[in-house]
Design an enzyme around this catalytic site. Structure first.
Site, short mmCIF file in Angstrom:
data_model
loop_
_atom_site.label_atom_id
_atom_site.label_comp_id
_atom_site.label_asym_id
_atom_site.label_seq_id
_atom_site.Cartn_x
_atom_site.Cartn_y
_atom_site.Cartn_z
N THR A 117 -3.19 9.23 -7.49
CA THR A 117 -2.58 10.52 -7.13
C THR A 117 -2.14 11.23 -8.41
O THR A 117 -2.41 12.42 -8.60
CB THR A 117 -1.38 10.28 -6.19
OG1 THR A 117 -1.88 9.68 -4.99
CG2 THR A 117 -0.66 11.59 -5.85
N ASN A 176 -12.90 8.33 1.56
CA ASN A 176 -11.97 7.24 1.92
C ASN A 176 -11.75 7.05 3.41
O ASN A 176 -11.09 6.10 3.81
CB ASN A 176 -10.60 7.47 1.24
CG ASN A 176 -10.02 8.82 1.55
OD1 ASN A 176 -10.68 9.85 1.37
ND2 ASN A 176 -8.81 8.85 2.03
N GLN A 191 -12.39 4.86 -4.18
CA GLN A 191 -13.00 3.97 -3.19
C GLN A 191 -14.32 3.39 -3.69
O GLN A 191 -14.93 2.55 -3.02
CB GLN A 191 -13.22 4.70 -1.85
CG GLN A 191 -11.93 5.17 -1.19
CD GLN A 191 -11.05 4.04 -0.66
OE1 GLN A 191 -11.51 2.89 -0.50
NE2 GLN A 191 -9.79 4.33 -0.40
N SER A 206 -7.78 3.65 -9.15
CA SER A 206 -6.50 3.07 -8.74
C SER A 206 -6.63 1.55 -8.65
O SER A 206 -7.66 1.04 -8.21
CB SER A 206 -6.13 3.65 -7.38
OG SER A 206 -4.91 3.12 -6.96
N HIS A 211 -4.74 -0.67 -6.83
CA HIS A 211 -4.42 -1.42 -5.60
C HIS A 211 -5.53 -1.44 -4.56
O HIS A 211 -5.42 -2.10 -3.53
CB HIS A 211 -3.08 -0.95 -4.99
CG HIS A 211 -3.09 0.40 -4.36
ND1 HIS A 211 -3.07 0.58 -3.01
CD2 HIS A 211 -3.09 1.63 -4.90
CE1 HIS A 211 -3.03 1.89 -2.74
NE2 HIS A 211 -3.05 2.54 -3.88
N THR A 242 7.64 4.91 -21.02
CA THR A 242 7.34 3.50 -21.24
C THR A 242 6.31 3.02 -20.22
O THR A 242 6.44 3.28 -19.03
CB THR A 242 8.64 2.66 -21.12
OG1 THR A 242 9.59 3.22 -22.02
CG2 THR A 242 8.39 1.20 -21.45
N CYS A 249 -2.37 7.88 3.43
CA CYS A 249 -1.53 8.92 2.81
C CYS A 249 -1.25 10.06 3.77
O CYS A 249 -0.32 10.83 3.57
CB CYS A 249 -2.20 9.45 1.55
SG CYS A 249 -2.44 8.14 0.34
N1 PMP Z 1 -8.09 9.04 -3.81
C1 PMP Z 1 -8.61 8.32 -2.82
C2 PMP Z 1 -10.03 8.55 -2.42
C3 PMP Z 1 -7.84 7.34 -2.18
O1 PMP Z 1 -8.36 6.61 -1.19
C4 PMP Z 1 -6.50 7.14 -2.61
C5 PMP Z 1 -5.62 6.09 -1.96
N2 PMP Z 1 -5.27 6.38 -0.63
C6 PMP Z 1 -6.00 7.94 -3.65
C7 PMP Z 1 -6.82 8.88 -4.23
C8 PMP Z 1 -4.58 7.79 -4.15
O2 PMP Z 1 -4.45 6.63 -4.90
P1 PMP Z 1 -3.00 6.03 -5.24
O3 PMP Z 1 -2.54 5.32 -4.02
O4 PMP Z 1 -3.26 5.11 -6.40
O5 PMP Z 1 -2.12 7.16 -5.64
#
Ligand code: PMP
Length: 387
Positions: free
Chosen positions: A73, A152, A182, A202, A204, A240, A326
């Site tokens: 994000t 996504n 993705q 990202s 995670h 940091t 999200c």
């Molecule tokens: N872009 C896409 C295509 C995503 O699937 C996501 C995660 N939902 C994000 C951006 C945002 O990533 P983050 O959770 O690291 O902010």
């Protein structure tokens, strides 16, 4: 105790043990500030440098082209506002798709308020974006094109190479960005071969920690920073560093590089089994195209609202999503952009796999979906007849 059947891996994945171990070591042993000049600082910096090389190796780019952020994000916001500000004098048009992640879509909406014109290319009924539509929307005033690599909610693979070639042929100096969240580690792509100016990723989504991401910027491209106050990350992302998160990201990248092919095979097996069990079955509509990335299968049970099915599945320990995590349950802008009927949008489920899922778990999921469809639809019919 009900077992955990986790099918929401596009929202987030379980942190790999290797990543968690590396993070714990950073938090409790290598805790120096990477900017400090003493040996504890150097230890932390050395580990961040290694993580940068690990991500660079997965992306096939030079490590110095990467800026670590708090997630995709932030990376998406940094690049869109930063590139738009750097090119403001050259033009005001931005081309993107109608089904980007909210961190791109909402940044574009803000840019519209600031005077930019945003053109959103709609997907077709199968959820695909046409490269020629994107290229066709580029004109003399266009300064920026942003198209995701894999959607996504559907898993649709966008024709990024074709878009890049087409756009560059039409207007050489356009800033080209792709949200590859993705795709990372799942769809093979090499930044050394793609003429993209910027890419967001990202941690995670690949079994790394939440709250860590990165922005790739091609050599010679310029964006303006969004925040100020430190020398870290070449001043693009002062403050940091989240050293533990970055090191966890690096460990996850290394795992993906080593095992990604094998992981994807397992994911494909689960996806194919679910498709086999649901396709052609009465009451189910599959939205993900056949050639989508197998990590995601988007399916509707018209008549049964997504949240109702989601809670029904929970009694079996099953986690799926009603769309992008999200969006927190808001109506899917992705399926709306495809022009699907309201009944299919309201009942959509995003099922997303990781290598930790098994075919047996997938069969349980299919069984629970069928049970949910039968019992929830008949409850609905009864309610209607008593009205
Ligand atoms: N872009 C896409 C295509 C995503 O699937 C996501 C995660 N939902 C994000 C951006 C945002 O990533 P983050 O959770 O690291 O902010």
């Amino acid at each position: 105790m009900k077992s955990e059947l986790y099918f929401d891996n596009a929202a987030t994945t379980r942190t790999a043990q290797e990543a968690a171990d590396a993070m714990l070591d950073m938090l409790t042993n290598q805790y120096g500030n990477p900017s400090s000049l003493h040996y504890k600082g150097l230890e932390a910096q050395t580990r961040i440098d290694r993580a940068r090389r690990q991500l660079a190796s997965l992306l096939d780019c030079k490590p110095e082209r990467l800026t670590f952020t708090s997630g995709a994000t932030e990376a998406n916001n940094l690049v869109l506002f930063g590139a738009a500000a750097a090119r403001r004098r050259q033009g005001s048009r931005i081309v993107t798709t109608a089904y980007e992640h909210s961190s791109v879509e909402e940044a574009c909406r803000q840019l519209e308020k600031e005077g930019f014109e945003v053109v959103r290319i709609a997907p077709d009924k199968a959820g695909q974006i046409s490269a020629s539509d994107v290229v066709g929307a580029v004109d003399e005033k266009t300064i920026l094109v942003s198209c995701m690599m894999v959607n996504n909610e559907l898993g649709t693979i966008l024709p990024i190479e074709e878009i890049v070639h087409g756009v560059r042929r039409k207007k050489k100096d356009i800033f080209l960005h792709s949200d590859a969240v993705q795709a990372l580690g799942k769809l093979p792509f090499r930044l050394s071969r793609l003429e993209l100016d910027a890419v967001s990723v990202s941690a995670h989504k690949i079994h790394g920690p939440k709250g860590t991401g990165a922005l790739y910027l091609r050599e010679g491209t310029r964006i303006l920073p969004r925040s100020f106050g430190g020398e870290q990350e070449k001043k693009f992302r002062p403050g940091t560093e989240n050293a533990a998160g970055i090191v966890g990201f690096g460990a996850a990248c290394q795992l993906m590089e080593k095992n990604g092919g094998e992981y994807l095979e397992q994911i494909r097996r689960c996806n194919l089994r679910l498709r086999e069990l649901l396709s052609g079955r009465e009451g189910f509509v599959i939205h993900s195209p056949e050639d989508a990335l197998p990590t995601i299968l988007n399916v509707s049970v018209p008549g049964v609202r997504s949240e109702v099915m989601l809670h029904f599945l929970e009694q079996y320990g099953i986690c799926v999503s009603s769309g992008s995590a999200c969006a927190k349950g808001a109506k899917s802008h992705v399926l709306s952009a495809m022009g699907l009927p309201a009944a299919e949008i309201d009942s959509a489920l995003r099922i997303s796999f990781s290598h930790e899922n098994t075919v047996e778990q997938t069969e349980k999921l299919a069984e629970a979906l069928e049970e949910g469809r039968v019992s929830l639809q008949s409850r609905l019919r009864k309610n209607k007849s008593t009205l």
